[in-house]
Motif scaffolding. Structure first.
Motif, PDB file in Angstrom:
ATOM      1  N   HIS A  39      -7.827 -14.075  38.736  1.00 51.85           N
ATOM      2  CA  HIS A  39      -9.316 -13.829  38.923  1.00 51.85           C
ATOM      3  C   HIS A  39      -9.677 -15.463  39.342  1.00 51.85           C
ATOM      4  O   HIS A  39     -11.498 -15.195  39.625  1.00 51.85           O
ATOM      5  N   ARG A  82      -0.491  -1.403  33.848  1.00 48.82           N
ATOM      6  CA  ARG A  82      -0.754  -2.154  33.461  1.00 48.82           C
ATOM      7  C   ARG A  82      -1.594  -3.482  33.093  1.00 48.82           C
ATOM      8  O   ARG A  82      -1.204  -4.310  34.940  1.00 48.82           O
ATOM      9  N   LYS A  83      -2.626  -3.621  33.259  1.00 47.42           N
ATOM     10  CA  LYS A  83      -3.178  -5.244  33.893  1.00 47.42           C
ATOM     11  C   LYS A  83      -3.072  -6.159  33.113  1.00 47.42           C
ATOM     12  O   LYS A  83      -2.590  -6.324  31.890  1.00 47.42           O
ATOM     13  N   HIS A  84      -3.328  -7.665  33.532  1.00 49.75           N
ATOM     14  CA  HIS A  84      -2.836  -9.350  33.328  1.00 49.75           C
ATOM     15  C   HIS A  84      -4.648  -9.749  32.923  1.00 49.75           C
ATOM     16  O   HIS A  84      -5.376  -9.459  34.046  1.00 49.75           O
ATOM     17  N   LYS A  85      -4.884 -10.428  31.737  1.00 48.70           N
ATOM     18  CA  LYS A  85      -6.116 -10.894  31.721  1.00 48.70           C
ATOM     19  C   LYS A  85      -6.399 -12.037  32.874  1.00 48.70           C
ATOM     20  O   LYS A  85      -7.303 -11.814  33.339  1.00 48.70           O
ATOM     21  N   LYS A  86      -5.158 -12.212  33.434  1.00 47.36           N
ATOM     22  CA  LYS A  86      -5.579 -13.686  34.666  1.00 47.36           C
ATOM     23  C   LYS A  86      -5.487 -12.412  35.708  1.00 47.36           C
ATOM     24  O   LYS A  86      -6.179 -13.515  37.386  1.00 47.36           O
TER      25      LYS A  86
END
Length: 332
Positions: free
Chosen positions: A25, A2-6
């Protein structure tokens, strides 16, 4: 996974496993503000992270240091700070006040801040993990470095890897075995310095990697206590950064010592103090880390950043003849 937008995740597939390199990021001042605003991200998404995913599990195989900040004189002189600077001051000093409130001993370690390329070393799956801050390669020996192409993300791990093998080729077999055992659960943190083709601001007379910390891959602690890291690294026959130690610092002395270091380092030349210092406060464990920069380094660093931004702008806007001529005047 699972990935996180930041969070930026870069994955590389090997024969029976996948390596996921993880970073924010955000970069530069935006990264500084994000980390101070979100302590859980600061603790868990460090300055260097790699997860190994096998058929059965996902676990850390490389873990860097948490983000740490510059110590500013106003943190010692002013009580009415607000916003970002109040949060940084509290982040630095609250753990120290807690230690004194609980009658714990406090020691200070001031390390010379080497000026090179950040590097991290670990070991898994019978391979060395060789990393810049954000990207990783896994190799069994020097010849494996040739398996990686000239992708930009691989350039620094390959350069670091060549010097790493120069180091371990000089060690005894017993030392290499001890190193492998340690690095299966820990990450060795250092600075790659002295490559004339990739020179930073401070000049070196030879290429070397200088080490300054060991991080437990499975612990929330910043890193191992400094004396423990120093003893382990020196026992293994590799170079540890130059360090000044002040033991048993009482509460009244603590700020006095920091103010003296701020003044001494800030006013010193780069010939003497280089980029500056990194200070570790140790109680029963490392409870804070912060930087003290030389004023000369601040100036050179700022000039380099401005020149880089100008060069990037002019490369993207070659038709801007006015700015082209102004830039030529400034650097001539």
């Amino acid at each position: 996974m699972r990935k996180h937008k930041k969070v930026l995740v870069v994955s590389d597939k090997y024969d029976t496993f996948t390596i996921h390199d993880i970073s924010l990021h955000k970069k530069g001042p935006r990264e500084d503000k994000y980390y101070i605003k979100y302590p859980n991200m600061r603790l868990n998404v460090r300055r260097g992270n790699s997860l190994i995913e096998t058929e059965n599990e996902i676990s850390f195989c490389r873990r860097g240091m948490v983000k740490f900040y510059d110590l500013e004189k106003k943190y010692l002189e002013q009580d009415n700070l607000g916003g970002f600077h109040k949060k940084v001051k509290d982040y630095i000093f609250d753990p120290v006040l807690d230690s004194y409130a609980n009658n714990k001993q406090v020691s200070l370690y001031r390390m010379f801040k080497e000026n090179g390329e950040h590097c991290q070393l670990s070991y898994t799956q019978n391979r060395w993990i060789i990393s810049s801050k954000n990207y990783t390669i896994l190799v069994r020996d020097r010849d494996d470095l040739k398996n990686f192409g000239q992708e930009r993300k691989h350039i620094w791990p390959i350069i670091i890897g060549n010097e790493w093998f120069n180091i371990i080729e000089k060690l005894e077999q017993t030392q290499i075995a001890q190193l492998i055992e340690l690095l299966q659960n820990h990450t060795l943190i250092g600075e790659y310095c002295g490559n004339q083709e990739y020179q930073h601001i401070t000049r070196y007379d030879k290429i070397k990697i200088v080490f300054y910390a060991i991080v437990n891959n499975n612990s929330p602690d910043y890193c191992l206590p400094v004396q423990q890291s120093m003893d382990l690294i020196q026992q293994l026959g590799i170079e540890f950064v130059k360090t000044e130690i002040v033991n048993n610092v009482n509460k009244e002395e603590y700020n006095q010592i920091l103010m003296k270091w701020l003044n001494d380092v800030g006013q010193a030349s780069m010939d003497k103090e280089g980029e500056g210092s990194v200070v570790y406060t140790v109680s029963d464990k490392v409870i804070n880390i912060f930087k003290i920069k030389t004023t000369e380094y601040h100036i050179y660093r700022r000039l380099r950043e401005i020149s880089k931004l100008w060069a990037e702008y002019l490369q993207k806007n070659p038709q801007d003849q006015y700015q082209q001529s102004k830039y030529s005047e400034k650097i001539s």
